[in-house]
Design a protein around this motif. Structure first.
Motif, mmCIF file in Angstrom:
data_model
loop_
_atom_site.group_PDB
_atom_site.id
_atom_site.type_symbol
_atom_site.label_atom_id
_atom_site.label_comp_id
_atom_site.label_asym_id
_atom_site.label_seq_id
_atom_site.Cartn_x
_atom_site.Cartn_y
_atom_site.Cartn_z
ATOM 1 N N LEU A 213 5.862 23.208 -10.963
ATOM 2 C CA LEU A 213 4.798 22.882 -11.901
ATOM 3 C C LEU A 213 4.801 21.363 -12.036
ATOM 4 C CD1 LEU A 213 5.512 25.517 -14.714
ATOM 5 C CD2 LEU A 213 3.973 25.744 -12.746
ATOM 6 N N LEU A 214 3.711 20.712 -11.643
ATOM 7 C CA LEU A 214 3.707 19.253 -11.582
ATOM 8 C C LEU A 214 2.666 18.647 -12.523
ATOM 9 C CD1 LEU A 214 4.218 17.046 -8.508
ATOM 10 C CD2 LEU A 214 2.269 16.548 -9.983
ATOM 11 N N GLN A 215 3.105 17.629 -13.270
ATOM 12 C CA GLN A 215 2.213 16.853 -14.123
ATOM 13 C C GLN A 215 2.236 15.397 -13.669
ATOM 14 O OE1 GLN A 215 0.330 19.571 -16.243
ATOM 15 N NE2 GLN A 215 0.024 17.397 -16.634
ATOM 16 N N ALA A 216 1.059 14.795 -13.574
ATOM 17 C CA ALA A 216 0.932 13.409 -13.120
ATOM 18 C C ALA A 216 0.327 12.554 -14.228
ATOM 19 C CB ALA A 216 0.055 13.337 -11.874
ATOM 20 N N LYS A 217 0.845 11.334 -14.347
ATOM 21 C CA LYS A 217 0.336 10.390 -15.333
ATOM 22 C C LYS A 217 0.180 9.022 -14.670
ATOM 23 C CE LYS A 217 0.319 13.083 -18.971
ATOM 24 N NZ LYS A 217 -0.931 13.408 -19.678
ATOM 25 N N ASP A 218 -0.998 8.435 -14.800
ATOM 26 C CA ASP A 218 -1.247 7.128 -14.199
ATOM 27 C C ASP A 218 -2.012 6.268 -15.201
ATOM 28 O OD1 ASP A 218 -1.166 5.147 -12.299
ATOM 29 O OD2 ASP A 218 -2.748 5.971 -11.035
ATOM 30 N N SER A 219 -2.199 5.009 -14.852
ATOM 31 C CA SER A 219 -2.985 4.074 -15.667
ATOM 32 C C SER A 219 -4.086 3.494 -14.800
ATOM 33 C CB SER A 219 -2.093 2.948 -16.198
ATOM 34 O OG SER A 219 -1.034 3.453 -16.980
ATOM 35 N N PRO A 220 -5.143 2.972 -15.403
ATOM 36 C CA PRO A 220 -6.208 2.354 -14.605
ATOM 37 C C PRO A 220 -5.663 1.224 -13.739
ATOM 38 C CG PRO A 220 -6.931 2.677 -16.870
ATOM 39 C CD PRO A 220 -5.467 2.986 -16.841
ATOM 40 N N ASN A 221 -6.192 1.117 -12.535
ATOM 41 C CA ASN A 221 -5.840 0.016 -11.633
ATOM 42 C C ASN A 221 -7.072 -0.881 -11.516
ATOM 43 O OD1 ASN A 221 -3.860 -1.194 -9.837
ATOM 44 N ND2 ASN A 221 -5.219 -0.647 -8.152
ATOM 45 N N THR A 222 -7.186 -1.819 -12.442
ATOM 46 C CA THR A 222 -8.349 -2.695 -12.493
ATOM 47 C C THR A 222 -7.887 -4.125 -12.720
ATOM 48 O OG1 THR A 222 -8.637 -2.475 -14.895
ATOM 49 C CG2 THR A 222 -9.753 -0.855 -13.497
ATOM 50 N N ALA A 223 -8.759 -5.065 -12.391
ATOM 51 C CA ALA A 223 -8.447 -6.478 -12.610
ATOM 52 C C ALA A 223 -8.230 -6.763 -14.092
ATOM 53 C CB ALA A 223 -9.574 -7.346 -12.055
ATOM 54 N N ARG B 137 9.122 33.663 -8.812
ATOM 55 C CA ARG B 137 10.222 32.761 -8.461
ATOM 56 C C ARG B 137 10.570 31.879 -9.648
ATOM 57 N NH1 ARG B 137 6.600 33.133 -4.510
ATOM 58 N NH2 ARG B 137 7.258 33.857 -2.448
ATOM 59 N N PRO B 138 11.773 31.309 -9.642
ATOM 60 C CA PRO B 138 12.134 30.384 -10.726
ATOM 61 C C PRO B 138 11.180 29.198 -10.778
ATOM 62 C CG PRO B 138 14.061 30.981 -9.394
ATOM 63 C CD PRO B 138 12.861 31.506 -8.671
ATOM 64 N N LEU B 139 11.036 28.632 -11.969
ATOM 65 C CA LEU B 139 10.157 27.485 -12.168
ATOM 66 C C LEU B 139 10.954 26.186 -12.134
ATOM 67 C CD1 LEU B 139 8.012 28.813 -15.181
ATOM 68 C CD2 LEU B 139 7.420 28.890 -12.735
ATOM 69 N N LEU B 140 10.344 25.147 -11.590
ATOM 70 C CA LEU B 140 10.920 23.803 -11.602
ATOM 71 C C LEU B 140 9.820 22.831 -11.986
ATOM 72 C CD1 LEU B 140 13.249 21.793 -10.983
ATOM 73 C CD2 LEU B 140 12.435 21.731 -8.623
ATOM 74 N N GLY B 141 10.050 22.048 -13.023
ATOM 75 C CA GLY B 141 9.064 21.087 -13.476
ATOM 76 C C GLY B 141 9.243 19.732 -12.807
ATOM 77 N N VAL B 142 8.121 19.071 -12.497
ATOM 78 C CA VAL B 142 8.124 17.730 -11.911
ATOM 79 C C VAL B 142 7.114 16.886 -12.682
ATOM 80 C CG1 VAL B 142 7.797 16.328 -9.843
ATOM 81 C CG2 VAL B 142 8.674 18.663 -9.618
ATOM 82 N N VAL B 143 7.545 15.723 -13.156
ATOM 83 C CA VAL B 143 6.654 14.773 -13.820
ATOM 84 C C VAL B 143 6.635 13.490 -13.000
ATOM 85 C CG1 VAL B 143 6.153 13.455 -15.909
ATOM 86 C CG2 VAL B 143 7.162 15.729 -16.091
ATOM 87 N N VAL B 144 5.450 13.020 -12.660
ATOM 88 C CA VAL B 144 5.296 11.767 -11.916
ATOM 89 C C VAL B 144 4.450 10.825 -12.761
ATOM 90 C CG1 VAL B 144 4.505 10.660 -9.796
ATOM 91 C CG2 VAL B 144 5.426 12.990 -9.707
#
Length: 398
Positions: free
Chosen positions: A250-260, A315-322
């Motif tokens: 189970l994957l969650q992604a977090k990013d920020s704007p890439n702007t000047a 199946r077993p669950l494994l969490g991933v945060v990026v």
């Protein structure tokens, strides 16, 4: 897109390279290839210059140099690329004859050329140092990277004055273009194509796609589901689900704007943002695990309405945060959040910043290798009650 269009046969070589500096033969002479993240490339485009530092290396009787390339998006905490000069490697050999006028092409981790420009740097001293480098074995690579980090954190004005300035002159291709990708689109939830560009005012969807492309180094596209939606309330379960043969990710992604406009964000604000993103990702994972435990196998669909017939309880669950980035001196706080999650939810979880995750998927290009790395990290966290800082670094080319 200059090198991509003018000499496409080079792209196969570029694709085999990890992050860092490389020198290839271009259509009009040598080309400095910079493989880096989108943040570094955007900063280079806006600042129009890079700085080359030579960090000294010493271990027992061995001595050497690491080329440290800095882009000062922030005067206190610039973006950097470290390139150990091993003496007989392609980079050192290329630097010996790199002229003062040359082309620079910036590629991201997915081998997309996002910026290309003519450049100038007074390289006489750098060429001389490259010619004088003593050959070193690959066993020195990691230590050279670590010593370069330590050295750079204590640079003086004298070190700054000795640094070589690389100036970006005229763009060889406009950098505000849109790239359409028709490959790597076989995952569930794909629209059959994807678009990307260097500046990203709305980062979420594009970051999720980039992570899915990284996951395809270890998993088949058919095992990956982008943004499964709960039928019960129309909310997304997680950003991505990977139906592995041993565990379900189970994957969650977090990013920020890439702007000047976002460039120059103060370091303290970046630290707070990293903590906020990790906290948010863990909270969303907590909700996904709770849904699965409560409903057993919740009814899911794709964004376009297509029903998903999968068994999340098989199946077993494994969490991933990026998240966008993590800071090495804040891992005590990161670790406390991760350990609290595992103690409370009883599901293993691993967390990375995007650059770490990219390097890890390249070093572990199979499900078995990737899960082995995840398990080692998780075991270390559980047994020692400290979440470990990764030590993956780029290895020199064979």
């Amino acid at each position: 897109m200059y090198l991509t269009i003018m000499k496409p046969e080079v792209l196969q070589d570029v694709a085999s390279l990890g992050r860092g500096l490389w020198i290839v033969d271009g259509p009009d002479g040598p080309v400095l290839v910079v493989k880096a993240g989108k943040e570094f490339i955007l900063a280079a485009r806006e600042k129009r210059e890079l700085k080359f530092y030579l960090a000294p290396y010493e271990s027992d009787e061995a001595q050497g140099l690491t080329l440290l390339t800095a882009c000062f998006d922030d005067p206190i905490s610039p973006l950097t690329i470290k390139t150990p000069l091993m003496g007989s490697d392609p980079v050192t050999e290329g630097l010996k004859s790199l002229p003062d006028h040359f082309s620079v092409c910036f590629f991201d981790e997915h081998n997309r050329e996002l910026l290309s420009s003519t450049a100038h740097a007074s390289l006489e001293e750098l060429r001389k140092h490259a010619k004088g480098v003593n050959p070193l074995g690959k066993e020195h690579w990691h230590l050279m990277m670590e010593q370069a980090d330590d050295w750079f954190s204590f640079t003086t004005r004298e070190d700054d004055s000795r640094a070589v300035t690389l100036t970006l002159l005229e763009d060889l291709f406009p950098s505000d273009f849109l790239i359409t990708d028709l490959t790597r689109q076989g995952f569930h939830g794909s629209r059959g194509f994807s678009n990307t560009h260097l500046e990203r005012p709305e980062p979420g969807h594009l970051q999720e796609l980039d992570i899915i492309y990284l996951l395809q180094r270890a998993y088949s596209a058919e095992q990956i589901i982008h943004g499964p939606v709960k039928v019960s309330d129309g909310e997304e379960l997680t950003d991505a689900v990977v139906l592995g043969t041993e565990v379900t990710l189970l994957l969650q992604a977090k990013d920020s704007p890439n702007t000047a406009e976002m460039m120059g964000t103060k370091l303290e604000r970046k630290r707070k943002k990293a903590l906020s993103q990790l906290k948010g990702g863990l909270s969303q994972l907590r909700g996904a695990v709770s849904t699965i435990e409560r409903e057993g196998n919740p009814a899911l669909r794709l964004v376009d309405g297509t029903p998903l017939k999968i068994d999340l309880a098989a199946r077993p669950l494994l969490g991933v945060v990026v998240v966008k980035e993590l800071f090495s001196d804040t891992y005590e706080e990161y670790g406390a959040m991760i350990l609290d999650f595992m103690d409370d939810v009883r599901v293993r979880v691993v967390a990375f910043d995007y650059n770490e995750f990219e390097v890890m998927t390249r070093h572990c290009p199979s499900e078995q290798a990737l899960l082995s790395a995840f398990w080692q990290i998780s075991e270390c966290a559980v047994e020692q009650r400290i979440y470990p800082r990764l030590r993956f670094t780029e290895l020199p080319p064979r």
